[in-house]
Scaffold this motif. Sequence first.
Motif, short mmCIF file in Angstrom:
data_model
loop_
_atom_site.label_atom_id
_atom_site.label_comp_id
_atom_site.label_asym_id
_atom_site.label_seq_id
_atom_site.Cartn_x
_atom_site.Cartn_y
_atom_site.Cartn_z
N ARG A 409 2.91 19.15 -66.85
CA ARG A 409 3.01 20.49 -66.26
C ARG A 409 4.25 20.60 -65.36
N LEU A 410 4.57 19.55 -64.59
CA LEU A 410 5.78 19.58 -63.74
C LEU A 410 7.04 19.67 -64.59
N ARG A 411 7.06 18.95 -65.70
CA ARG A 411 8.24 18.99 -66.56
C ARG A 411 8.42 20.37 -67.19
N LYS A 412 7.31 21.05 -67.54
CA LYS A 412 7.42 22.40 -68.07
C LYS A 412 7.96 23.36 -67.03
N LEU A 413 7.52 23.21 -65.78
CA LEU A 413 8.04 24.07 -64.71
C LEU A 413 9.53 23.82 -64.48
N ALA A 482 16.94 38.65 -63.44
CA ALA A 482 17.17 37.24 -63.79
C ALA A 482 17.17 36.37 -62.56
N ARG A 483 17.79 36.86 -61.48
CA ARG A 483 17.82 36.06 -60.26
C ARG A 483 16.39 35.90 -59.70
N GLN A 484 15.59 36.97 -59.77
CA GLN A 484 14.19 36.85 -59.32
C GLN A 484 13.43 35.84 -60.16
N ARG A 485 13.72 35.81 -61.47
CA ARG A 485 13.06 34.83 -62.35
C ARG A 485 13.41 33.41 -61.94
N VAL A 486 14.69 33.17 -61.58
CA VAL A 486 15.11 31.83 -61.12
C VAL A 486 14.34 31.45 -59.86
N ASP A 487 14.26 32.42 -58.92
CA ASP A 487 13.56 32.11 -57.66
C ASP A 487 12.08 31.81 -57.91
N GLN A 488 11.47 32.58 -58.80
CA GLN A 488 10.05 32.35 -59.08
C GLN A 488 9.80 30.97 -59.68
N CYS A 489 10.65 30.57 -60.64
CA CYS A 489 10.47 29.25 -61.27
C CYS A 489 10.67 28.13 -60.25
N ASN A 490 11.71 28.29 -59.37
CA ASN A 490 11.95 27.26 -58.35
C ASN A 490 10.76 27.18 -57.38
N ASP A 491 10.26 28.35 -56.99
CA ASP A 491 9.12 28.35 -56.07
C ASP A 491 7.90 27.69 -56.70
N ALA A 492 7.63 27.97 -57.98
CA ALA A 492 6.46 27.38 -58.65
C ALA A 492 6.59 25.86 -58.72
N LEU A 493 7.82 25.36 -59.05
CA LEU A 493 8.02 23.91 -59.12
C LEU A 493 7.85 23.28 -57.75
N SER A 494 8.44 23.90 -56.70
CA SER A 494 8.34 23.35 -55.35
C SER A 494 6.88 23.34 -54.87
N ALA A 495 6.13 24.42 -55.17
CA ALA A 495 4.75 24.48 -54.72
C ALA A 495 3.91 23.37 -55.38
N GLU A 496 4.13 23.15 -56.69
CA GLU A 496 3.37 22.11 -57.37
C GLU A 496 3.70 20.73 -56.82
N LEU A 497 5.00 20.48 -56.56
CA LEU A 497 5.40 19.19 -55.98
C LEU A 497 4.81 19.01 -54.58
N GLN A 498 4.78 20.11 -53.81
CA GLN A 498 4.24 20.03 -52.46
C GLN A 498 2.74 19.74 -52.48
N ILE A 499 2.00 20.37 -53.40
CA ILE A 499 0.55 20.11 -53.50
C ILE A 499 0.29 18.64 -53.79
N LEU A 500 1.10 18.04 -54.68
CA LEU A 500 0.91 16.63 -55.06
C LEU A 500 1.62 15.66 -54.13
N ALA A 501 2.33 16.20 -53.07
CA ALA A 501 3.06 15.36 -52.11
C ALA A 501 4.11 14.51 -52.84
N LEU A 502 4.91 15.15 -53.71
CA LEU A 502 5.95 14.48 -54.48
C LEU A 502 7.32 15.04 -54.12
N ARG A 503 8.34 14.17 -54.23
CA ARG A 503 9.71 14.61 -53.89
C ARG A 503 10.34 15.32 -55.07
N ASP A 504 10.27 14.71 -56.25
CA ASP A 504 10.90 15.29 -57.44
C ASP A 504 10.22 14.69 -58.67
N LEU A 505 10.79 15.00 -59.87
CA LEU A 505 10.18 14.52 -61.11
C LEU A 505 10.26 13.00 -61.23
#
Length: 912
Positions: A409-413, A482-505
């Motif tokens: 799921r993180l890789r898809k985000l 398009a810029r809003q879409r970029v922000d949304q995708c970045n926010d979704a990835l950051s939120a998922e990483l934050q929930i799992l307490a991870l730095r990056d992929l």
Amino acid sequence: MRLLSLTVRNYRVHRDLTVNFDASRTLIGGANESGKSTLVEAAHRALFLRAKTGGSIRSQMVSTLHSGDPEVILSFEAGGMRWELEKHFAGAKGSTRLTAQAGVVLKDEEAESKVAELLKAETIGGRSAASQLPTLWSHLWVWQGQSNDDPATYTASHKERLSKHLQQHSATAVLQSANDQRVAGHIADLYQQFFTNTGRIRSNTSLDVARAQLEQAEASLAKAREVASRLNQAITDHDQASRDIAEIKLQLPTLVEHRKHAETKLREVEVLRRDENIRVEALRNAKSRREALEANDQTIRDLQKKLDTAKAALQPADVQLAALTTAEQQARNGVTAADQLLKEAIASLRCIRIQHDIEQAAVIALEKAEIHQAISTRHAEAAQLDQELQNVRSKLDKLPTLDAQGLSRLRKLDAASSQAKAALEAMATSIELITADTSVILDGTSLAAGEARILTDSGDLVIGNGTRLRVQPGGGNSLTEARQRVDQCNDALSAELQILALRDLDHAASILEQRQTLEPQLMGIQTRWEALGGTSLAQQISRATSELESAREELRRRMDLASSSSETPSQPADLSSAKERVSKTSHELTSAEAAEISARMRVEQAREKLDHCSAEVARYRDLTATTRQSVRDLETAIHTREEAHGDSRSREQALTNLREAEALANDQLTTMRATLADLKPELLTADCDRFSRAISAQENRLRDAENTCLLARDRLTLDGSTDPEAELRFAEARQLLALDQFQAEQRRAKAIETLHQLFTTSREVIDRALVQPLADRISGYLQCIFGNGTEARVQLSEAGVEQLELIRNGDPSFSFESLSGGAKEQVAAAVRLALAEILAADFEGCLPILFDDAFAYSDPLRIQSLQRMLDLAATRGLQVIIFTCTPADYLGFGAKEIRLINRSSSSQQIQP
């Protein structure tokens, strides 16, 4: 939550009684009226009834045997701590005291609030307490007489908490999108507009109006058809009734004449039957007198034969009695000699048996010592593996919870974010002015040479006075989106990483690799630990220690018993020598036992011979005395009967006269019956009934035909004033129009109903997946009773657990209502245990469940299977407490047993 002890004072039959509960299994037994149900009630009211409650509910608690206000002290574990709750039920003067393990003391309202917090249920009082009390924790307190209640009655109040835990335990999650829910809601609203909750059409809807119009048109059509049909039928009925009247008036006189003839014959039969009864009575009297005299004559002859036989038997009996008296004395001397031999054999057997018992006890003690040593070795090895398990679990607990699906799921985000950035870069347009010989204006602003601008939306480019260009970046799409879409995708990835307490992929991949290494290692250690016995090792070593001590104590008692005899035996040094000595003494014991049995048999034979001789002597004495008395009785009986009925010659003459009178009466009766049979009375009665029925039927038929003529004539007069056929065609046209309108509305309503059923079915699938963990637990408990393959099916609704069904191998399903009383008790208990097991997650994994004589309809064989189910519940962490008046039925439960044996003064208890 676990109950530790209960003390009740001045509470109904109990003055001062304390009960200490086992951590997992407790059996409290006692006869009826010994106060078992009182203890169940006292524990419940200590937890849920406020101490200041008065009125009738307190009056029921007050003892009629002991003075003082009722008091209850309950010790329990909850919230990771031990508590002692003390309640003094004295109406408005009542008090509550709650003492924590740490020494903190809470009183009255503060204590009541803390108890409610620990129990996650409110304590109650006041006038409504009597009706509310039985519903509090009714899934854990199985009150006497309510054990076979429908599970919905005690699961409804826990439905919300149960659903939450079932969602956590469910193996699959079934979700609906927001759009699905909106569509389902809209369909449900439309369904509610057209249909009631029972599926019937609502009033005043377009479908209901169309239906009413159709019913009105059909009623008008039916009425028109009825008028037309009624007119035609009236003509037919009038013609047929006229023909019937003529036919009936022709046949009726003949039937009346036939009936009169049959009635005349019947009167003749009645006269003959009265004469027959007189003849029968005369024959009966003659036969009775003859039989009585024959019976008395035969009795006198039989008595004379018995008298002759008795006189002939007296002399041989006296000779036999003398011989039997001599044989009796010889048998008594033989018994005395056999008794002496038996005493000597018993003394020898006792000495050998004491030695054999000591050596057997020594073998058992040495065997128990070897078993204890083997279990101790396994226990040490298991303790080392348990430490390794704790270390691996500690490493796993420090890692974020991440599986392969989470990483995917993180890789898809991350891929979605990269695609959004690429789309943004592709859509932006840059304009740079290199040189110009005239003015260049972009969106109303001059553009200087060498200046560059980024366009995020469409803009107008003006060159000089006559050239205007329209520039549209990205083919007309908005760069802002398009810029809003970029922000949304970045926010979704950051939120998922934050929930799992991870730095990056990369960090996520590293964590997953560590978990995939540690989890198989954990499973391997767990498997080895369980192979050694796991949690049961502590019980095994405790049991082995207890058995070893018992065996050694048994050996000591045997040695002490032997020391009181003349010889003190030695104790074997090892197991091998002990077994050899047991084998040797076993042969000696067998020989001694055979000798003792042989001596005992000789005693028994001698006593049997003596008893036989004594019985024969007594029998012959009684026989001679009885025979002499019988001779006297027979002589008296014969004399008495001859005085009443005469001697042999006079009795013979009287019998001859009675037989002749009986034959004459029989001949006269036979002649009378032949005359009566010739008249055939049974056929005459049937003829009278037949002719009467025929006459009555024809008279009724005549009246019906006359009425039909009158009704047909009236109907022709009333309905003949209009044109029924024209009105019928008009009504048919109106009915067809109303039918078309109704079918259109019905198709629309049917479509809405079909959609509603589809969404409802999907919701039921979700509910079944949700409730499956509960059904699996219930099935596991029921298999302890009904065998493997037993399955339970339930549904969870707002009313709690409903539609409970029991399924066995090769049998159809049985609903809860169709089960017998005993089966209802057992199935309901399985539901309670499964419910308590799931809800125990809110109470440190343990809840107490109390059964107050809950299996009154279960037979003793089924009680044995019930103990397996209750033991499984205790093994899974529940605290099972059974109150019963037949504790012997639960000996196989392996529980701590408490016996209530006295209901006066201070009730005593026996704790084995």
